[in-house]
Design a protein around this motif. Structure first.
Motif, PDB file in Angstrom:
ATOM      1  N   ASP A  15       0.852  -1.203   0.000  1.00 27.77           N
ATOM      2  CA  ASP A  15       0.000   0.000   0.000  1.00 27.77           C
ATOM      3  C   ASP A  15       0.883   1.247   0.000  1.00 27.77           C
ATOM      4  O   ASP A  15       0.559   2.260  -0.606  1.00 27.77           O
ATOM      5  N   HIS A 206      -7.720  -0.412   9.010  1.00 27.24           N
ATOM      6  CA  HIS A 206      -6.752   0.018   7.968  1.00 27.24           C
ATOM      7  C   HIS A 206      -7.024   1.493   7.714  1.00 27.24           C
ATOM      8  O   HIS A 206      -7.880   1.852   6.913  1.00 27.24           O
ATOM      9  N   HIS A 208      -6.046   5.298   6.764  1.00 26.60           N
ATOM     10  CA  HIS A 208      -5.159   6.274   6.115  1.00 26.60           C
ATOM     11  C   HIS A 208      -5.228   7.574   6.924  1.00 26.60           C
ATOM     12  O   HIS A 208      -6.240   7.893   7.549  1.00 26.60           O
ATOM     13  N   ASN A 248      -0.793   5.626   4.905  1.00 26.47           N
ATOM     14  CA  ASN A 248      -1.349   4.850   6.018  1.00 26.47           C
ATOM     15  C   ASN A 248      -0.807   5.424   7.316  1.00 26.47           C
ATOM     16  O   ASN A 248       0.203   6.113   7.326  1.00 26.47           O
TER      17      ASN A 248
HETATM   18 MG    MG Z   1      -4.972   1.320   1.745  1.00 20.44          MG
END
Ligand code: MG
Ligand code: HMG
Length: 284
Positions: A15, A206, A208, A248
């Motif tokens: 990512d 998850h 950001h 992230n």
């Molecule tokens: Mg992501």
């Protein structure tokens, strides 16, 4: 005294790097994964078998998996959008794979050129094949709070997609606040809905950090029982198909925060700082 274990799932090499515009040499990608392997992670996502026309940075993921020095106890994970990607991931020796769905139609179309329903039709044969070889499959849900194309996303819609991925056989569902639009209250509402259909022990956050709220969202999730969080070393990250999606939550900052709260992550902070330096240099 400890509040118990929390796992950080490192997604930086996937990512984190997928959104970088500089063409990152293979050797640098391998060196980053090798450094991360020394930090104590159980799982590192380091490859993505998607179309190289759509995400050029992830081309050569097979060479990354071939080039790294595998450490015992670490599972090296890869993203796969369809059977073609799954087969490539298995051939390259991924220890686990992930399928990725969106809770919103707009992002699904832009990200994988398919509706949510079409995405599930692509995932079914992947789950079927993975079951035969006992390969763990993780499921991502994107846009769990807001979509860059469709706007706010209802918690019930997130729960429906998470439920479907879990029922198909995904062992864990990672809930992606793709554009970092979440706030502790909206993350909590979303989690309360998802917790009704997927056991909280099978959920991961998850988040950001587009608006600097990822850590507060982690805290809101901890309060509701989530004990796995995705993070990217150096705060790398973003998605080419989600305008405005920034990095992230940074692994080294998250680890320091969790440790301060007396959770046990089993990670070596000094190694994380070194990896974060590498990641920042790679960004160029
Ligand atoms: Mg992501
Ligand atoms: P498409 O163009 O609709 O696919 O793309 P297609 O089936 O029509 O195939 C077109 C071409 O792609 C063909 O090649 C296929 O062989 C090739 P051509 O004949 O033109 O030379 N192709 C592939 N090549 C390599 N690997 C594959 C593959 N599949 C087809 N697996 C597709 C559909 C899904 C492939 C495309 O849209 C795609 O690759 N999308 C990738 C999107 C992506 O990687 N997004 C970022 C990851 S998701 C994310 O970051 C969110 C997350 O972090 C959580 C969060 O934050 O919310 C997970």
């Amino acid at each position: 005294m400890s509040l118990g274990p929390v796992e950080i799932f490192e997604v930086g090499p996937r990512d984190g790097l997928q959104n970088e515009t500089r063409e990152i040499p293979l050797a640098e990608k391998i060196a980053l994964v090798d450094k991360l392997s020394q930090a104590g992670f159980a799982r590192i996502e380091c490859a993505s078998f998607v179309s190289p026309k759509w995400v050029p940075q992830m081309a050569g993921s097979d060479q990354v998996l071939a080039g790294i020095t595998r450490r015992d106890g670490v599972r090296y994970a890869a993203l796969t959008p369809n059977l073609q990607g799954y087969q490539a991931a298995v051939a390259a020796g991924a220890d686990e794979i992930a399928v990725f769905a969106s809770a919103s139609e707009g992002f699904s179309q832009k990200n994988i050129n398919a509706s949510i329903e079409e995405a599930f039709a692509r995932f079914a044969p992947i789950l079927e094949e993975a079951r035969h070889i006992d390969l763990p499959v993780r499921g991502y849900v994107s846009c769990v709070v807001e979509c860059p194309y469709d706007g706010p996303v209802a918690p019930a819609q997130v729960a429906a997609v998470a439920d479907k991925l879990f029922a198909m056989g995904c062992y864990e569902i990672s809930l992606g606040d793709t554009i970092g639009a979440g706030r502790p209250d909206s993350i909590a509402r979303m989690l309360l809905a998802v917790r009704n259909v997927v056991p909280v022990g099978r959920l991961a956050g998850h988040y950001h950090d587009t608006h600097g709220r990822a850590m507060a969202n982690v805290d809101a999730s901890l309060a509701l029982g989530v004990r796995v969080f995705d993070a990217a070393v150096g705060g790398l990250g973003g998605c080419p198909f989600a305008p405005g999606a920034a990095g992230n939550v940074a692994t080294e900052a998250l680890n320091a925060h969790l440790t301060h709260l007396t959770y046990k992550t089993g990670l070596d902070q000094a190694v994380l700082e070194e990896a974060a330096d590498m990641a920042r240099t790679m960004r160029g």
